[in-house]
Design a protein around this motif. Structure first.
Motif, PDB file in Angstrom:
ATOM      1  N   SER A  73       0.827  -1.210   0.000  1.00  9.50           N
ATOM      2  CA  SER A  73       0.000   0.000   0.000  1.00  9.50           C
ATOM      3  C   SER A  73       0.861   1.259   0.000  1.00  9.50           C
ATOM      4  CB  SER A  73      -0.916   0.014   1.234  1.00  9.50           C
ATOM      5  OG  SER A  73      -0.155   0.037   2.430  1.00  9.50           O
ATOM      6  N   LEU A  74       0.328   2.297  -0.638  1.00  5.48           N
ATOM      7  CA  LEU A  74       0.919   3.638  -0.646  1.00  5.48           C
ATOM      8  C   LEU A  74      -0.105   4.595  -0.058  1.00  5.48           C
ATOM      9  CD1 LEU A  74       3.180   5.630  -1.534  1.00  5.48           C
ATOM     10  CD2 LEU A  74       1.959   5.837  -3.720  1.00  5.48           C
ATOM     11  N   ARG A  75       0.309   5.376   0.954  1.00  5.03           N
ATOM     12  CA  ARG A  75      -0.612   6.255   1.669  1.00  5.03           C
ATOM     13  C   ARG A  75      -0.195   7.710   1.546  1.00  5.03           C
ATOM     14  NH1 ARG A  75      -3.662   3.642   5.691  1.00  5.03           N
ATOM     15  NH2 ARG A  75      -3.370   1.395   5.616  1.00  5.03           N
ATOM     16  N   CYS A  76      -1.226   8.555   1.492  1.00  6.14           N
ATOM     17  CA  CYS A  76      -1.017   9.998   1.497  1.00  6.14           C
ATOM     18  C   CYS A  76      -1.978  10.617   2.505  1.00  6.14           C
ATOM     19  CB  CYS A  76      -1.243  10.589   0.111  1.00  6.14           C
ATOM     20  SG  CYS A  76      -1.100  12.399   0.053  1.00  6.14           S
ATOM     21  N   ARG A  77      -1.470  11.433   3.406  1.00  9.96           N
ATOM     22  CA  ARG A  77      -2.298  12.086   4.427  1.00  9.96           C
ATOM     23  C   ARG A  77      -2.452  13.566   4.073  1.00  9.96           C
ATOM     24  NH1 ARG A  77       1.468   8.778   6.261  1.00  9.96           N
ATOM     25  NH2 ARG A  77       0.758   6.870   7.288  1.00  9.96           N
ATOM     26  N   PHE A  78      -3.630  14.107   4.402  1.00 11.82           N
ATOM     27  CA  PHE A  78      -3.895  15.496   4.027  1.00 11.82           C
ATOM     28  C   PHE A  78      -4.933  16.088   4.963  1.00 11.82           C
ATOM     29  CE2 PHE A  78      -6.668  12.668   1.713  1.00 11.82           C
ATOM     30  CZ  PHE A  78      -7.905  13.270   1.753  1.00 11.82           C
ATOM     31  N   SER A  79      -5.136  17.390   4.850  1.00 15.49           N
ATOM     32  CA  SER A  79      -6.085  18.167   5.652  1.00 15.49           C
ATOM     33  C   SER A  79      -5.714  18.162   7.125  1.00 15.49           C
ATOM     34  CB  SER A  79      -7.525  17.637   5.482  1.00 15.49           C
ATOM     35  OG  SER A  79      -8.423  18.495   6.155  1.00 15.49           O
ATOM     36  N   ALA A  80      -4.882  19.142   7.497  1.00 13.34           N
ATOM     37  CA  ALA A  80      -4.417  19.236   8.879  1.00 13.34           C
ATOM     38  C   ALA A  80      -5.562  19.562   9.821  1.00 13.34           C
ATOM     39  CB  ALA A  80      -3.333  20.311   8.991  1.00 13.34           C
ATOM     40  N   GLY A  81      -5.524  18.969  11.011  1.00 16.58           N
ATOM     41  CA  GLY A  81      -6.526  19.240  12.031  1.00 16.58           C
ATOM     42  C   GLY A  81      -6.184  20.483  12.826  1.00 16.58           C
ATOM     43  N   CYS A  82      -7.059  20.836  13.745  1.00 18.72           N
ATOM     44  CA  CYS A  82      -6.870  22.056  14.528  1.00 18.72           C
ATOM     45  C   CYS A  82      -5.693  21.952  15.484  1.00 18.72           C
ATOM     46  CB  CYS A  82      -8.150  22.380  15.303  1.00 18.72           C
ATOM     47  SG  CYS A  82      -8.652  21.084  16.454  1.00 18.72           S
ATOM     48  N   ASN A  83      -5.269  20.705  15.825  1.00 19.88           N
ATOM     49  CA  ASN A  83      -4.144  20.533  16.740  1.00 19.88           C
ATOM     50  C   ASN A  83      -2.910  20.057  15.984  1.00 19.88           C
ATOM     51  OD1 ASN A  83      -5.081  18.058  16.068  1.00 19.88           O
ATOM     52  ND2 ASN A  83      -5.163  17.237  18.153  1.00 19.88           N
ATOM     53  N   SER A  84      -2.818  20.415  14.677  1.00 17.70           N
ATOM     54  CA  SER A  84      -1.723  19.912  13.853  1.00 17.70           C
ATOM     55  C   SER A  84      -0.370  20.419  14.330  1.00 17.70           C
ATOM     56  CB  SER A  84      -1.944  20.311  12.396  1.00 17.70           C
ATOM     57  OG  SER A  84      -2.000  21.723  12.274  1.00 17.70           O
ATOM     58  N   SER A  85      -0.292  21.628  14.851  1.00 15.70           N
ATOM     59  CA  SER A  85       1.002  22.162  15.302  1.00 15.70           C
ATOM     60  C   SER A  85       1.543  21.375  16.497  1.00 15.70           C
ATOM     61  CB  SER A  85       0.862  23.636  15.668  1.00 15.70           C
ATOM     62  OG  SER A  85      -0.093  23.791  16.722  1.00 15.70           O
ATOM     63  N   ILE A  86       0.643  20.883  17.350  1.00  8.41           N
ATOM     64  CA  ILE A  86       1.085  20.080  18.491  1.00  8.41           C
ATOM     65  C   ILE A  86       1.599  18.748  18.035  1.00  8.41           C
ATOM     66  CG2 ILE A  86       0.333  19.017  20.657  1.00  8.41           C
ATOM     67  CD1 ILE A  86      -1.748  21.192  20.907  1.00  8.41           C
ATOM     68  N   ALA A  87       0.863  18.084  17.106  1.00 10.46           N
ATOM     69  CA  ALA A  87       1.269  16.777  16.615  1.00 10.46           C
ATOM     70  C   ALA A  87       2.522  16.880  15.759  1.00 10.46           C
ATOM     71  CB  ALA A  87       0.134  16.156  15.813  1.00 10.46           C
ATOM     72  N   LEU A  88       2.641  17.941  14.961  1.00  7.51           N
ATOM     73  CA  LEU A  88       3.764  18.096  14.052  1.00  7.51           C
ATOM     74  C   LEU A  88       5.061  18.366  14.800  1.00  7.51           C
ATOM     75  CD1 LEU A  88       4.533  18.262  11.062  1.00  7.51           C
ATOM     76  CD2 LEU A  88       4.094  20.714  11.166  1.00  7.51           C
ATOM     77  N   ARG A  89       4.970  18.932  15.991  1.00  3.52           N
ATOM     78  CA  ARG A  89       6.145  19.352  16.732  1.00  3.52           C
ATOM     79  C   ARG A  89       7.045  18.164  17.095  1.00  3.52           C
ATOM     80  NH1 ARG A  89       4.263  22.517  21.697  1.00  3.52           N
ATOM     81  NH2 ARG A  89       3.683  20.403  22.311  1.00  3.52           N
ATOM     82  N   ASP A  90       6.420  16.980  17.321  1.00  3.74           N
ATOM     83  CA  ASP A  90       7.183  15.832  17.783  1.00  3.74           C
ATOM     84  C   ASP A  90       7.493  14.829  16.682  1.00  3.74           C
ATOM     85  OD1 ASP A  90       7.089  16.796  20.392  1.00  3.74           O
ATOM     86  OD2 ASP A  90       5.086  15.933  20.713  1.00  3.74           O
ATOM     87  N   VAL A  91       7.187  15.163  15.431  1.00  5.65           N
ATOM     88  CA  VAL A  91       7.421  14.223  14.331  1.00  5.65           C
ATOM     89  C   VAL A  91       8.790  14.479  13.724  1.00  5.65           C
ATOM     90  CG1 VAL A  91       6.643  13.485  12.060  1.00  5.65           C
ATOM     91  CG2 VAL A  91       4.971  14.020  13.828  1.00  5.65           C
ATOM     92  N   ARG A  92       9.548  13.400  13.511  1.00  2.86           N
ATOM     93  CA  ARG A  92      10.858  13.504  12.877  1.00  2.86           C
ATOM     94  C   ARG A  92      10.711  13.280  11.378  1.00  2.86           C
ATOM     95  NH1 ARG A  92      14.891  10.085  16.927  1.00  2.86           N
ATOM     96  NH2 ARG A  92      14.433  11.268  18.821  1.00  2.86           N
ATOM     97  N   PHE A  93      11.440  14.078  10.610  1.00  2.00           N
ATOM     98  CA  PHE A  93      11.360  14.002   9.155  1.00  2.00           C
ATOM     99  C   PHE A  93      12.554  13.206   8.617  1.00  2.00           C
ATOM    100  CE2 PHE A  93       8.828  17.582  10.338  1.00  2.00           C
ATOM    101  CZ  PHE A  93       7.771  17.541   9.475  1.00  2.00           C
TER     102      PHE A  93
END
Length: 308
Positions: free
Chosen positions: A288-308
């Motif tokens: 499978s190949l997945r693509c995520r989209f449409s950030a939620g209202c708490n996206s800045s909190i979740a994005l802060r701890d994600v490593r790229f």
């Protein structure tokens, strides 16, 4: 409360995916005759969409008219569920009558249509382990963790002939034949995180005990059924293996495989004209190949701890 050092969220609320699914099925049943159908390897192309972790998948067998899968699933911190509906006409095999009047009488079958329903309810005991990260990549497993997993499973298999023929044995199996079971079990799963959280390897095994099962068929327009007695030895089980890679927060690529095994002990029933049993194995492998989209209202909190 979720331990965010082990399990995190993606900063998006929608998840779209394309996948290729290879499936296989084999089962054997005995009551008044031996049925041995199998599907071989069936290739299916599918699409899926998830909203906040609640996912819906649809796949269709290439070149087939009546062969498709529909699946709905969601995994929380502890609880999860999986529902799957499969319809396939890929079955071929043989049926052999038993008894004095039909000893050795055997016929090929190639006009079967199988409809199966399955519901799995899951509970993982360790909140640091994410079943959603392993099965659907709806969560981020940040550190390696394992957990004991309990499962309650229900499934129904309904087999029908698509058309009337003049074959000798079709009068006996002229309508439909069905099998139902309830199983409960417990096992263990482990998520191994590698490569700065880019790679995730998953393996789990859940053996189960079937505490209720029932065989049935149609005769003269009426449904006949035989319940297995409680306490008979019957088992089932499932094994999952997966390898996933993600880059950034939007994209991920994964390969997973699932094997389900079930078998019942022979049980004598005068209503079913002798000993009856049911056993089978089904498997599937998904790329499978997945693509995520449409950030939620708490996206800045979740994005802060994600490593790229």
């Amino acid at each position: 409360k979720t331990d965010t050092t082990y399990v995190g969220r993606y900063p998006y609320i929608w998840d779209a995916r394309l996948f290729d699914q290879a499936t296989g099925l084999y089962f054997v049943s005995t009551f008044g005759g031996d049925i041995h159908p199998s599907s071989g390897i069936c290739n299916r192309a599918g699409v899926g969409l998830s909203y906040r972790g609640l996912g819906l998948n649809f796949s269709h067998a290439l070149g087939k008219r009546r062969s498709h899968d529909l699946a709905l699933s969601s995994y929380g911190r502890h609880f999860g569920f999986e529902f799957a509906l499969r319809a396939t006409n890929d079955l071929t095999g043989s049926v052999e009558m038993s008894g004095v009047d039909a000893a050795g009488l055997k016929d090929k079958i190639d006009n079967l249509y199988l409809i199966s329903n399955k519901l799995n309810l899951l509970y993982s005991f360790n909140p640091r382990f994410s079943y959603g990260a392993a099965m659907k990549q709806t969560k981020i497993q940040r550190r390696s963790a394992g957990s004991f997993i309990a499962e309650l499973s229900w499934s129904v298999w309904d087999m029908l002939f698509l058309e009337e023929t003049e074959r000798t044995l079709d009068s006996f199996y002229e309508a439909n034949y069905f099998y139902q079971r309830f199983s409960i079990g417990a096992g263990y799963g482990y998520n191994l995180v590698l490569g700065q959280q880019h790679w995730l390897l998953h393996a789990s095994l859940i053996p189960m005990w079937t505490f209720y099962e029932m065989l049935g068929w149609r005769k003269d327009g009426k449904r006949e059924r035989v319940n297995y007695p409680y306490g008979k030895i019957a088992y089932a089980g499932s094994a999952h293996v997966g390898v996933y890679y993600r880059w950034g927060t939007r994209w991920s690529l994964g390969f997973s495989s699932v094997v389900n095994q079930m078998a019942s002990s022979p049980h004598f029933s005068s209503k079913a004209s002798g000993f009856q049993r049911f056993g089978g194995q089904e498997w599937q492998a998904i790329l499978s190949l997945r693509c995520r989209f449409s950030a939620g209202c708490n996206s800045s909190i979740a994005l802060r701890d994600v490593r790229f």
